[in-house]
Design a protein around this motif. Structure first.
Motif, mmCIF file in Angstrom:
data_model
loop_
_atom_site.group_PDB
_atom_site.id
_atom_site.type_symbol
_atom_site.label_atom_id
_atom_site.label_comp_id
_atom_site.label_asym_id
_atom_site.label_seq_id
_atom_site.Cartn_x
_atom_site.Cartn_y
_atom_site.Cartn_z
ATOM 1 N N LEU A 22 48.318 31.524 32.826
ATOM 2 C CA LEU A 22 47.971 30.502 31.827
ATOM 3 C C LEU A 22 46.596 30.776 31.214
ATOM 4 N N VAL A 23 45.638 31.101 32.070
ATOM 5 C CA VAL A 23 44.274 31.389 31.582
ATOM 6 C C VAL A 23 44.300 32.636 30.700
ATOM 7 N N VAL B 267 53.806 23.169 33.041
ATOM 8 C CA VAL B 267 53.100 24.456 33.007
ATOM 9 C C VAL B 267 54.035 25.563 32.527
ATOM 10 N N THR C 224 51.928 27.625 46.945
ATOM 11 C CA THR C 224 50.516 27.820 46.582
ATOM 12 C C THR C 224 50.296 29.137 45.836
ATOM 13 N N LEU D 175 51.714 29.029 42.344
ATOM 14 C CA LEU D 175 50.835 28.249 41.461
ATOM 15 C C LEU D 175 49.612 29.057 41.059
ATOM 16 N N ASP D 176 49.078 29.847 41.998
ATOM 17 C CA ASP D 176 47.920 30.704 41.681
ATOM 18 C C ASP D 176 48.263 31.655 40.539
ATOM 19 N N LEU E 224 50.644 31.372 38.312
ATOM 20 C CA LEU E 224 50.860 30.623 37.071
ATOM 21 C C LEU E 224 49.544 30.270 36.405
ATOM 22 N N VAL E 225 48.569 29.859 37.206
ATOM 23 C CA VAL E 225 47.268 29.485 36.635
ATOM 24 C C VAL E 225 46.592 30.701 36.020
ATOM 25 N N ILE E 226 46.666 31.857 36.721
ATOM 26 C CA ILE E 226 46.054 33.086 36.181
ATOM 27 C C ILE E 226 46.731 33.465 34.854
#
Lengths: 155, 153
Positions: free
Chosen positions: A29-30, B22, A19, A22-23, A25-27
């Motif tokens: 990515l944004v 991703v 988790t 993934l957090d 990676l998302v940050i």
């Protein structure tokens, strides 16, 4: 002595908690998406050059890049051409030669365009207009008459 | 007849293909990232072209912006009537004046720049910014910036 055989335990599948990964990676990515620039121009700034700030939001386009840094050294596509104050007319003649070769290598369509060929200029923010004018005139002589100044966005 | 309901175990989503995608996307973005936001400001040299006599405007705007060491002078018309002079901190005021001129001459797009030789490039960019558009109202003013072919003043 009687040998005893112990049955080996089969290794258990370790449950990884991804988790937090993934957090991150998302940050990331944004952040990267926010900084994405759709321009086809790959710009490598030369040393001692500070770009001027501007309100412009227009995306840059691929074209030859002439840079003039704070020490008045002229570069064409990151290759040093000459130094302006040392021998101005000689330096401009060298720039003209280099630009001519670059113009000859352009596709026919661009060469024969009514508006003239596109050229990108990156000037140090403290450069005098007199120098800017000389470089623009030299480029125009060769056929590069669509000037694009590369600036740093302030927004 | 009573039936025995078995408790279903919640199925776990397979995240591996999503994470693969991703990662590829992140690498693509990292490779094409440019951490200095660079943009372009367009301008050109004056072009000469033939215009039919009946199409020549009797009262052209002929907007000229002179950049001096202390101030920016805006002139218009064939005779170069002075519209106003603005110091660097008054460039917003100049933008308002140019917006007024644009309302009067909506078809005009060209502004001719005449900077002094000693003007630093960043000041020139600032004047071009204030001449081209108004970002607050997203209105275009004089988009075509042309440098005076006569050289520096």
């Amino acid at each position: 002595m009687k040998k005893t055989f112990r049955r080996r335990k089969s290794p258990e599948m370790v449950d990884l908690d991804i988790t937090s990964l993934l957090d991150i990676l998302v940050i990331l990515l944004v952040f990267l998406l926010m900084n994405y620039n759709a321009s086809d121009l790959k710009l490598d700034l030369v040393k001692n050059l500070e770009i001027a700030d501007s309100e412009s939001q227009r995306i840059t386009h691929y074209a030859p890049v002439v840079q003039l840094n704070g020490q008045q050294i002229i570069f064409l596509d990151e290759k040093e051409i000459a130094r302006l104050p040392a021998g101005e007319s000689e330096a401009l003649a060298q720039l003209e030669d280099a630009l001519k070769k670059r113009h000859d290598a352009l596709p026919e369509k661009e060469k024969k365009s009514d508006e003239g060929a596109l050229i990108n200029f990156v000037f140090d923010r403290e450069t005098d207009y007199a120098h800017v004018d000389k470089i623009m005139s030299t480029s125009a002589k060769v056929g590069f008459t669509q000037f694009k100044f590369i600036v740093k966005g302030t927004h | 007849m009573r039936t025995r309901h078995e408790m279903k175990k919640p199925e776990r989503i397979n995240l591996i293909p999503i994470m693969d995608a991703v990662f590829i996307f992140i690498f693509f973005l990292l490779m094409s990232a440019q951490f200095v936001n660079v943009f372009e400001l367009g301008s050109s040299v004056p072009m000469v072209r033939e215009v039919r006599e009946d199409k020549i405007d009797k009262d052209p705007l002929n907007l000229v912006i002179e950049i001096h060491a202390e101030e920016v002078i805006v002139k218009k018309g064939k005779d170069g009537t002075r519209v106003g002079a603005f110091r660097d901190e008054e460039l917003e005021k100049m933008r308002t004046v140019l917006a007024g001129l644009k309302e009067k001459y909506p078809k005009e797009k060209v502004a001719q720049l005449r900077p002094q030789g000693k003007i630093p490039f960043h000041r020139l960019v600032k004047v071009i910014d204030h001449t081209k558009e108004n970002p607050k109202t997203s209105t275009k003013l004089f988009e075509e910036i042309v440098f005076d072919g006569k050289g520096v003043i």
